[in-house]
Design a protein around this motif. Structure first.
Motif, PDB file in Angstrom:
ATOM      1  N   GLN A   1      -6.941  -0.071  -3.284  1.00  0.00           N
ATOM      2  CA  GLN A   1      -7.698  -1.279  -3.565  1.00  0.00           C
ATOM      3  C   GLN A   1      -9.202  -1.144  -3.369  1.00  0.00           C
ATOM      4  O   GLN A   1      -9.967  -1.258  -4.302  1.00  0.00           O
ATOM      5  N   ASP A   2      -9.608  -0.905  -2.133  1.00  0.00           N
ATOM      6  CA  ASP A   2     -11.033  -0.993  -1.839  1.00  0.00           C
ATOM      7  C   ASP A   2     -11.657   0.390  -1.911  1.00  0.00           C
ATOM      8  O   ASP A   2     -11.514   1.189  -0.995  1.00  0.00           O
TER       9      ASP A   2
ATOM     10  N   GLN B   1     -14.336   3.440  -7.931  1.00  0.00           N
ATOM     11  CA  GLN B   1     -12.956   3.166  -8.336  1.00  0.00           C
ATOM     12  C   GLN B   1     -12.531   4.128  -9.435  1.00  0.00           C
ATOM     13  O   GLN B   1     -11.397   4.593  -9.461  1.00  0.00           O
TER      14      GLN B   1
ATOM     15  N   ALA C   1     -11.790  -5.543  -5.870  1.00  0.00           N
ATOM     16  CA  ALA C   1     -13.093  -5.518  -5.218  1.00  0.00           C
ATOM     17  C   ALA C   1     -14.236  -5.426  -6.217  1.00  0.00           C
ATOM     18  O   ALA C   1     -15.387  -5.286  -5.823  1.00  0.00           O
TER      19      ALA C   1
END
Lengths: 632, 335
Positions: free
Chosen positions: A394-395, A458, A481
């Protein structure tokens, strides 16, 4: 320092022992000189420097005086001097610590700077310095130890005063015109008393040990007076003749010093007492899902009745993932949707064998990329899944190692799993960064993660998954995010990657719109269970009230902005006390008595299954495309 | 973000602005400035020490029976009859030429004494520090790995309580215990003097045991905190062997506090040699400073205090620079 905390500190075994020892020492300090003071001074010319005898259990010193009695009698002097030094130290520390708050800004800064400078030097060096100035002897040593400890105590007071000084009641007192000294005495000091008492206790232990050190060096107590340090120094010269003469005072110093230190620390730690309990492995209930997915030769992921249990506070287990069945075919894109706490991320981690250490993962059947990982050793799992399953987390800010260059973090995968050389692995990392459209990949590969933007990080994370040729990519909230435009680029990238490599993708998101953009099939999870699975094309005919509520809560351009956003009333249940039967029933408009029995997944249409006693059939008016800008 | 992010055009800087804009230069400038201020304070205190002593230090050193003209001659020789300002200027000037004065009891230049005693102390402190690092980091990491996620509560409790107790015992008492066990009872190792490698074993052990356990505790706590970070999960998702995860991903990120504590421990150990040297009759500065304090040989005491203090300041500087190298983002900017 509340009375409660003192009591709690005494209930703690370490604290109780330490307090007991201190009481014993205090009694000894009072009684010993009265009872044996004279006997300890008695010289016995017939028994000079003896070892242990029945008359002198710990032997005698060079003048034939009894070691045991001298150690006992020295308790008063040793403790008294240490406490005196502590008292002076605390007083000096409080004065130095409060001064910056009393003096003007300039003078205050000067005091702070002086304290900071002094703290940089070890206490013993300061003590030696002051011992020179105050002269050799008990008085000099008390002052030396007190002043050597004062700077660090002052620092502590300053920090605590600064923390309290900003609070409202202090400001209120200031506004009310309370004088500086009254402010300190009434408002500041009482509120920082707790840490000061703890540290003063520890300080007493330190002072005792330091004093023994100075006396041992001959800089402290001078003959004919004696404390433990002095006895230790005298005993050490004759340690080959009578070891007890050195060991007994040494043991006394250690015991007394530890008693102070441990009492202080156990008061400080009282809050963090933890209960230790043994647990048995959780019992697995029989599978509730009646229609388990058929074993599918084409499946890249097949999980049946997957459960993840965590130890609960009460000694039992909670199941944040409770009997999930999931099949992903080769090359398929499946989205898992649910609110936070629905167990979707944990499901993905458990499938990939990356669940946290405390988790207990069981399944009726689990096959990932043709491998059944449960029951295998960690090394086997790493070997088998290393190149076949890729994770995108995710982050991206926290998911990269901040102290390692991005290129090396990517290359690591190839180096470990394919045993490639440094250069070849880095070349591939640069190539993959180019694949995910990171500009200037050669330069970027040599940068640290913090030098990347969020979207670029990402994409680098996706590139990391592509270092080998995965059969399954699990992306856990890969866009959460990121801002909306970057989100869309990352989703498009995932789609391209999927098209090029033919890998299956599991996309986990709380956002059903994101999932609808990328996926072919949607799995909706609620409270650790799958409540509905359906093709994206049938979202308009979602049968489960929860799925319909999720869809209704997506705003679009046509949403009437004068009306409040549609939300789902209530909150998802805590896994520890999930309601019997359908977990969604308490928030569901259609719930009735039937919902007290847990519904299994059953077909409501071809390719669509829902776990609901009252599946809806009225089509929904969906405008998801308006939100997502159509298929990316 | 598909559009390539163009690097900002390199501005043509003048010399001065390039220098001022470089965060490293700024950091080193501030840090060296602080070192100079600290050194100045240290020198002033060392100089002031002899003047802060109540009474006449020369009279105290020579004893009450010394003839007054001898005391006066010695005062004159030490320059104590000059005005304070002149004395300070002379002291600092002599310091820059490496002259630390002359011992009041032996007449030997203090710099000679220090030059002769310093190697013994430095070798003891450095060997002990290396032992601390080599023992504490693997031990702390291993304990973190073993007790991660609340596993092995018994081992955790045993480790934390044992290390707390042992670390609380001062080095000179450990030294006495070691002398008793390995020297007196077992007779394995020499207990006094500096000779071959075996003479180092007990002093180094006494000096390093407590700091090593303290350090291991810190490493464990820091490593446990790092293990909960997302990037460790990423490393596990890459299916890296556990050893690689711990050594490459966990430890480097626990380094900052390890370095900070390491610096504090080293300066503590440098001064801790004073006590250990006196237990083991180690011919270093620690023995000398104690005997000089007892003999009221103030020039020697002044010189040795300066050396210890400068060593501590130097260690602090090195640690700060290492911290800046390890984590350039935070340290340099904060200065």
């Amino acid at each position: 320092m509340g009375r409660e905390q003192w009591r709690a500190a005494l209930r703690n075994p370490v604290g109780a022992v330490a307090a007991g020892l201190l009481v014993l020492l205090a009694i000894l300090a009072i009684v010993a000189p009265i009872l044996w003071g004279d006997a300890a001074e008695e010289t016995d010319p017939a028994a000079l420097s003896q070892g242990s005898t029945s008359e002198h259990p710990l032997g005698t010193d060079a003048l034939g005086r009894d070691i045991l009695l001298r150690v006992l009698v020295a308790t008063r002097y040793s403790l008294g001097l240490a406490l005196l030094a502590t008292a002076i130290c605390v007083t000096a520390g409080v004065v130095l610590g409060v001064l910056p708050a009393v003096l003007g800004r300039r003078a205050g800064r000067l005091v702070t700077a002086a304290v900071n400078l002094a703290v940089a030097f070890p206490g013993l060096l300061l003590a030696l310095f002051f011992a020179v100035i105050f002269g050799v002897g008990a008085r000099g040593a008390v002052l030396a130890i007190a002043l050597a400890g004062a700077p660090s105590f002052a620092r502590l007071v300053q920090t605590n005063v600064a923390a309290v000084a900003g609070r409202d009641y202090v400001a209120a007192a200031r506004v009310a015109g309370v004088g500086r000294f009254r402010l300190i005495a009434r408002h500041l000091l009482p509120n920082i008393g707790e840490p000061l008492v703890v540290n003063a206790t520890v300080m007493a232990g330190t002072a005792l040990l330091s004093f023994a050190g100075l006396s041992f060096l001959g800089l402290g107590v001078q003959p004919p007076a004696y404390d433990w340090g002095r006895l230790l120094g005298e005993g050490l010269d004759r340690i080959y003749i009578n070891p007890a003469a050195a060991l007994a005072p040494g043991v006394a110093v250690v015991v007394a010093g530890l008693a102070f230190t441990l009492l202080g620390e156990s008061i400080a730690q009282v809050v963090g007492v933890r209960a230790v309990r043994r647990r048995r492995a959780p019992e697995t209930e029989p599978a509730m899902t009646a229609a388990a997915a058929e074993p599918d030769g084409d499946a890249v992921l097949a999980a049946d009745d997957l459960r993840v249990a965590f130890p609960a506070r009460d000694g039992g287990w909670t199941h944040p993932v409770d009997g999930v069945s999931l099949t992903v075919r080769r090359g398929e894109t499946v989205g898992i949707v649910g609110e936070s706490g629905s167990g979707k991320s944990l499901t993905a981690l458990a499938v990939a064998q990356l669940a946290p250490d405390a988790a207990h993962v069981t399944a009726g059947r689990l096959e990932v990329a043709g491998v059944a990982p449960l029951g295998r050793t960690g090394a086997e799992v790493r070997d088998l899944l290393g190149t076949r399953v890729a994770m995108v987390f995710q982050d991206p800010m926290t998911s990269f190692n901040p102290s390692m260059r991005v290129g090396r973090q990517l290359a690591e995968v190839t180096r470990v799993h394919e045993r490639q050389g440094k250069r070849a692995a880095l070349a591939r990392a640069v190539d993959r960064l180019r694949t995910v459209r990171v500009p200037a990949p050669e330069r970027r590969a040599h940068q640290y993660p913090h030098e990347f933007s969020g979207g670029m990080r990402q994409r680098a994370m996706i590139a990391m998954g592509l270092m080998s040729t995965p059969e399954l990519i699990i992306a856990d909230e890969p866009t959460t995010a990121l801002d909306v435009t970057v989100q869309r680029q990352v989703l498009r990238l995932l789609k391209d990657v999927q098209a090029e490599t033919g890998a299956a993708v599991v996309l986990i998101s709380h956002d059903i719109a994101v999932v609808a953009q990328l996926c072919e099939r949607v799995v909706v999870m609620y409270a650790g269970r799958v409540v509905e699975e359906l093709p994206v094309g049938r979202l308009g005919a979602a049968a489960h009230p929860y799925t319909r509520a999720l869809l209704a809560s997506v705003p679009d351009l046509a949403t009437d902005r004068d009306r409040p956003l549609a939300t789902i009333a209530g909150r998802p249940p805590d896994p520890a006390d999930r309601p019997e039967g359908c977990a969604f029933a308490p928030r569901c408009d259609f719930a009735d008595d039937a919902c007290r029995v847990r519904p299994g997944l059953s077909a409501v249409a071809p390719d669509q299954r829902a776990a609901c006693w009252h599946p809806r059939s009225r089509p929904l008016d969906l405008t998801l495309d308006a939100v997502t800008g159509g298929q990316a | 973000m598909t559009a390539p992010v163009a690097a900002p055009p390199a501005p043509t800087r003048t010399r001065v602005s390039a220098w001022a804009g470089n965060p490293w230069a700024g950091f080193l400038f501030r840090r060296l400035g602080r070192l100079l201020v600290s050194l100045a304070v240290l020198v002033t205190l060392a100089f002031g020490m002899i003047h802060l002593i109540p009474g006449d230090p020369v009279r105290a050193a020579l004893g009450v029976t010394a003839p007054p003209d001898l005391v006066d001659a010695r005062r004159e020789a030490l320059g104590l009859n000059d005005p304070l300002g002149t004395q300070f200027v002379n002291y600092v000037r002599a310091l820059f030429s490496g002259d630390l004065g002359v011992s009041m009891t032996s007449g030997v230049p203090v710099s000679d004494t220090i030059g002769q005693r310093l190697p013994a102390t430095a070798s003891l402190a450095i060997v002990a520090f290396v032992v601390v690092m080599l023992a504490a980091i693997p031990l702390g990491l291993a304990m973190a790995v073993l007790t991660r996620g609340g596993r092995r509560r018994g081992a955790e409790l045993g480790f934390t309580s044992t290390s707390a107790v042992v670390a609380a015992i001062p080095e000179f008492l450990l030294a006495v215990g070691l002398v008793f066990v390995f020297g007196v009872s077992l007779g394995w190792l020499p207990v006094a003097g500096r000779g071959g490698g075996s003479s180092y074993v007990l002093p180094v052990l006494a000096l390093s045991l407590g700091p090593a356990l303290l350090m291991a505790r810190i490493v464990r706590v820091e490593a446990l905190a790092v293990m909960d970070e997302d990037f460790v999960r990423t490393a596990r998702a890459k299916r890296l062997p556990p050893l690689r995860v711990y050594v490459r991903h966990v430890f480097p990120n626990a380094l900052t506090s390890t370095l900070t504590i390491g610096g504090l421990l080293l300066s503590g150990m440098i001064v801790g040699t004073v006590l250990v040297e006196n237990v083991f009759a180690w011919p270093g500065m620690g023995m000398t400073i104690v005997s000089s304090i007892l003999a009221k040989d103030y020039p020697v005491v002044q010189g040795i205090v300066l050396v210890y203090g400068a060593a501590v300041l130097l260690v602090n500087l090195v640690v700060d620079v290492l911290l800046a190298v390890a984590d350039p983002r935070s340290t340099i900017r904060e200065g």
